[in-house]
Design a protein around this motif. Structure first.
Motif, PDB file in Angstrom:
ATOM      1  N   GLN A 200       0.840  -1.204   0.000  1.00  0.00           N
ATOM      2  CA  GLN A 200       0.000   0.000   0.000  1.00  0.00           C
ATOM      3  C   GLN A 200       0.873   1.251   0.000  1.00  0.00           C
ATOM      4  OE1 GLN A 200      -2.646  -0.258   3.355  1.00  0.00           O
ATOM      5  NE2 GLN A 200      -4.024  -1.695   2.342  1.00  0.00           N
ATOM      6  N   ILE A 201       1.969   1.210   0.748  1.00  0.00           N
ATOM      7  CA  ILE A 201       2.887   2.350   0.798  1.00  0.00           C
ATOM      8  C   ILE A 201       3.523   2.545  -0.581  1.00  0.00           C
ATOM      9  CG2 ILE A 201       5.023   3.241   1.816  1.00  0.00           C
ATOM     10  CD1 ILE A 201       2.484   3.332   3.636  1.00  0.00           C
ATOM     11  N   ARG A 202       3.851   1.463  -1.260  1.00  0.00           N
ATOM     12  CA  ARG A 202       4.424   1.563  -2.610  1.00  0.00           C
ATOM     13  C   ARG A 202       3.412   2.218  -3.560  1.00  0.00           C
ATOM     14  NH1 ARG A 202       8.685  -1.144  -5.591  1.00  0.00           N
ATOM     15  NH2 ARG A 202       8.086  -1.496  -7.750  1.00  0.00           N
ATOM     16  N   THR A 203       2.152   1.834  -3.435  1.00  0.00           N
ATOM     17  CA  THR A 203       1.093   2.449  -4.235  1.00  0.00           C
ATOM     18  C   THR A 203       0.973   3.932  -3.902  1.00  0.00           C
ATOM     19  OG1 THR A 203      -0.098   0.346  -4.338  1.00  0.00           O
ATOM     20  CG2 THR A 203      -1.372   2.339  -4.792  1.00  0.00           C
ATOM     21  N   ILE A 204       1.091   4.263  -2.618  1.00  0.00           N
ATOM     22  CA  ILE A 204       1.055   5.663  -2.198  1.00  0.00           C
ATOM     23  C   ILE A 204       2.221   6.428  -2.817  1.00  0.00           C
ATOM     24  CG2 ILE A 204       1.480   7.161  -0.185  1.00  0.00           C
ATOM     25  CD1 ILE A 204      -0.363   5.253   1.415  1.00  0.00           C
ATOM     26  N   ALA A 205       3.396   5.828  -2.812  1.00  0.00           N
ATOM     27  CA  ALA A 205       4.570   6.493  -3.394  1.00  0.00           C
ATOM     28  C   ALA A 205       4.343   6.788  -4.875  1.00  0.00           C
ATOM     29  CB  ALA A 205       5.817   5.632  -3.197  1.00  0.00           C
ATOM     30  N   LEU A 206       3.748   5.842  -5.585  1.00  0.00           N
ATOM     31  CA  LEU A 206       3.442   6.068  -6.999  1.00  0.00           C
ATOM     32  C   LEU A 206       2.389   7.161  -7.164  1.00  0.00           C
ATOM     33  CD1 LEU A 206       3.399   2.355  -8.198  1.00  0.00           C
ATOM     34  CD2 LEU A 206       5.055   4.114  -8.850  1.00  0.00           C
ATOM     35  N   ARG A 207       1.404   7.160  -6.285  1.00  0.00           N
ATOM     36  CA  ARG A 207       0.344   8.190  -6.330  1.00  0.00           C
ATOM     37  C   ARG A 207       0.931   9.567  -6.025  1.00  0.00           C
ATOM     38  NH1 ARG A 207      -4.072  10.051  -8.031  1.00  0.00           N
ATOM     39  NH2 ARG A 207      -5.563  10.934  -6.597  1.00  0.00           N
ATOM     40  N   VAL A 208       1.859   9.643  -5.077  1.00  0.00           N
ATOM     41  CA  VAL A 208       2.517  10.911  -4.753  1.00  0.00           C
ATOM     42  C   VAL A 208       3.239  11.446  -5.983  1.00  0.00           C
ATOM     43  CG1 VAL A 208       4.449  11.919  -3.455  1.00  0.00           C
ATOM     44  CG2 VAL A 208       2.713  10.576  -2.265  1.00  0.00           C
ATOM     45  N   ARG A 209       3.958  10.574  -6.677  1.00  0.00           N
ATOM     46  CA  ARG A 209       4.647  10.991  -7.904  1.00  0.00           C
ATOM     47  C   ARG A 209       3.668  11.537  -8.936  1.00  0.00           C
ATOM     48  NH1 ARG A 209       8.884   6.283  -9.576  1.00  0.00           N
ATOM     49  NH2 ARG A 209      10.232   6.450  -7.763  1.00  0.00           N
ATOM     50  N   ARG A 210       2.544  10.813  -9.108  1.00  0.00           N
ATOM     51  CA  ARG A 210       1.557  11.238 -10.080  1.00  0.00           C
ATOM     52  C   ARG A 210       0.976  12.602  -9.717  1.00  0.00           C
ATOM     53  NH1 ARG A 210      -3.027  12.316 -11.322  1.00  0.00           N
ATOM     54  NH2 ARG A 210      -4.139  11.780  -9.462  1.00  0.00           N
ATOM     55  N   ILE A 211       0.666  12.799  -8.448  1.00  0.00           N
ATOM     56  CA  ILE A 211       0.101  14.079  -8.007  1.00  0.00           C
ATOM     57  C   ILE A 211       1.121  15.191  -8.180  1.00  0.00           C
ATOM     58  CG2 ILE A 211      -0.678  15.374  -5.978  1.00  0.00           C
ATOM     59  CD1 ILE A 211      -2.067  12.785  -5.049  1.00  0.00           C
ATOM     60  N   GLN A 212       2.375  14.923  -7.848  1.00  0.00           N
ATOM     61  CA  GLN A 212       3.407  15.946  -8.022  1.00  0.00           C
ATOM     62  C   GLN A 212       3.555  16.324  -9.499  1.00  0.00           C
ATOM     63  OE1 GLN A 212       6.541  13.878  -5.914  1.00  0.00           O
ATOM     64  NE2 GLN A 212       6.286  15.171  -4.109  1.00  0.00           N
ATOM     65  N   ASN A 213       3.483  15.337 -10.384  1.00  0.00           N
ATOM     66  CA  ASN A 213       3.527  15.618 -11.820  1.00  0.00           C
ATOM     67  C   ASN A 213       2.307  16.420 -12.263  1.00  0.00           C
ATOM     68  OD1 ASN A 213       5.963  14.295 -12.153  1.00  0.00           O
ATOM     69  ND2 ASN A 213       5.010  12.366 -12.745  1.00  0.00           N
ATOM     70  N   GLU A 214       1.152  16.065 -11.729  1.00  0.00           N
ATOM     71  CA  GLU A 214      -0.087  16.771 -12.054  1.00  0.00           C
ATOM     72  C   GLU A 214      -0.032  18.220 -11.571  1.00  0.00           C
ATOM     73  OE1 GLU A 214      -3.944  17.003 -13.737  1.00  0.00           O
ATOM     74  OE2 GLU A 214      -2.370  15.505 -13.927  1.00  0.00           O
ATOM     75  N   LEU A 215       0.497  18.429 -10.376  1.00  0.00           N
ATOM     76  CA  LEU A 215       0.632  19.796  -9.858  1.00  0.00           C
ATOM     77  C   LEU A 215       1.589  20.611 -10.726  1.00  0.00           C
ATOM     78  CD1 LEU A 215       0.727  19.121  -6.016  1.00  0.00           C
ATOM     79  CD2 LEU A 215      -1.028  20.399  -7.252  1.00  0.00           C
ATOM     80  N   GLU A 216       2.657  19.976 -11.163  1.00  0.00           N
ATOM     81  CA  GLU A 216       3.614  20.665 -12.042  1.00  0.00           C
ATOM     82  C   GLU A 216       2.955  21.042 -13.361  1.00  0.00           C
ATOM     83  OE1 GLU A 216       6.896  22.650 -12.683  1.00  0.00           O
ATOM     84  OE2 GLU A 216       6.554  21.533 -10.837  1.00  0.00           O
ATOM     85  N   ARG A 217       2.177  20.115 -13.917  1.00  0.00           N
ATOM     86  CA  ARG A 217       1.462  20.391 -15.162  1.00  0.00           C
ATOM     87  C   ARG A 217       0.451  21.514 -14.965  1.00  0.00           C
ATOM     88  NH1 ARG A 217      -3.074  19.651 -17.409  1.00  0.00           N
ATOM     89  NH2 ARG A 217      -3.975  18.289 -15.848  1.00  0.00           N
TER      90      ARG A 217
ATOM     91  N   TYR B  45      12.740  -0.180  -2.294  1.00  0.00           N
ATOM     92  CA  TYR B  45      11.698  -0.885  -3.040  1.00  0.00           C
ATOM     93  C   TYR B  45      10.320  -0.247  -2.856  1.00  0.00           C
ATOM     94  CZ  TYR B  45       8.864  -4.552  -5.059  1.00  0.00           C
ATOM     95  OH  TYR B  45       7.962  -5.236  -5.854  1.00  0.00           O
ATOM     96  N   TYR B  46       9.940   0.007  -1.618  1.00  0.00           N
ATOM     97  CA  TYR B  46       8.577   0.468  -1.354  1.00  0.00           C
ATOM     98  C   TYR B  46       8.406   1.988  -1.404  1.00  0.00           C
ATOM     99  CZ  TYR B  46       7.619  -4.335  -0.059  1.00  0.00           C
ATOM    100  OH  TYR B  46       7.481  -5.701  -0.095  1.00  0.00           O
ATOM    101  N   ILE B  47       9.410   2.734  -1.019  1.00  0.00           N
ATOM    102  CA  ILE B  47       9.285   4.190  -0.983  1.00  0.00           C
ATOM    103  C   ILE B  47       9.794   4.819  -2.285  1.00  0.00           C
ATOM    104  CG2 ILE B  47       9.893   6.300   0.250  1.00  0.00           C
ATOM    105  CD1 ILE B  47       8.130   4.356   1.909  1.00  0.00           C
ATOM    106  N   HIS B  48      10.975   4.380  -2.736  1.00  0.00           N
ATOM    107  CA  HIS B  48      11.548   4.952  -3.960  1.00  0.00           C
ATOM    108  C   HIS B  48      11.128   4.192  -5.215  1.00  0.00           C
ATOM    109  CE1 HIS B  48      14.911   6.614  -1.203  1.00  0.00           C
ATOM    110  NE2 HIS B  48      13.851   7.388  -1.190  1.00  0.00           N
ATOM    111  N   VAL B  49      10.395   3.087  -5.024  1.00  0.00           N
ATOM    112  CA  VAL B  49       9.812   2.282  -6.104  1.00  0.00           C
ATOM    113  C   VAL B  49      10.868   1.868  -7.144  1.00  0.00           C
ATOM    114  CG1 VAL B  49       7.830   2.058  -7.645  1.00  0.00           C
ATOM    115  CG2 VAL B  49       7.710   3.674  -5.762  1.00  0.00           C
TER     116      VAL B  49
END
Length: 137
Positions: A9-26, A97-101
């Motif tokens: 779940q934390i790994r999924t969160i890390a991926l979601r954080v990346r996506r949101i950060q990219n979305e905010l940048e866009r 693995y889980y945080i930095h994916v």
């Protein structure tokens, strides 16, 4: 919940954080590209209203994304704090693995160990993390 389930779940969160950060940048880039003509000349089109509505929607979306990002980051920090109670090699494997994916091959290469040994460390880390997780539940 097992350590593997929680950390997945934390790994999924890390991926979601990346996506949101990219979305905010866009979103910031989109906001910067929107311009209003302020030359003082009267206009017939309702362009100003459209831009104002767009700016409001973008600001609302930005706020929603920031709130979600904060919630996700809080959970990620909680997980990192639990991981930090493990020995350094186990910490490294779980965080990478889980945080930095990262992929197993890259983690093993960075640690100068075989992928198989990386998996062994991961198994031991999960076993020990299960004990820590039970304390927090």
């Amino acid at each position: 919940m097992t350590a593997r389930e929680y950390l997945s779940q934390i790994r999924t969160i890390a991926l979601r954080v990346r996506r949101i950060q990219n979305e905010l940048e866009r979103l910031r880039a989109d906001a910067a590209s929107v311009s209003i003509n302020l030359d003082g000349m009267p206009r017939v089109s309702g362009n100003g209203d459209r831009l104002a509505r767009l700016a409001i929607k973008m600001a609302e979306y930005n706020t929603e994304l920031q709130e979600e990002l904060n919630t996700l980051l809080d959970e990620k920090v909680r997980a990192i704090n639990m991981i930090k109670t493990l020995d350094p090699k186990q910490q490294t494997v779980l965080i990478e693995y889980y945080i930095h994916v990262k992929k197993w091959e890259r983690i093993a290469e960075e640690m100068n160990i075989s992928v198989r040994h990386c998996h062994r460390i991961h198994g031991n880390a999960l076993y020990n993390f299960d004990k820590i997780l039970k304390k927090y539940e």
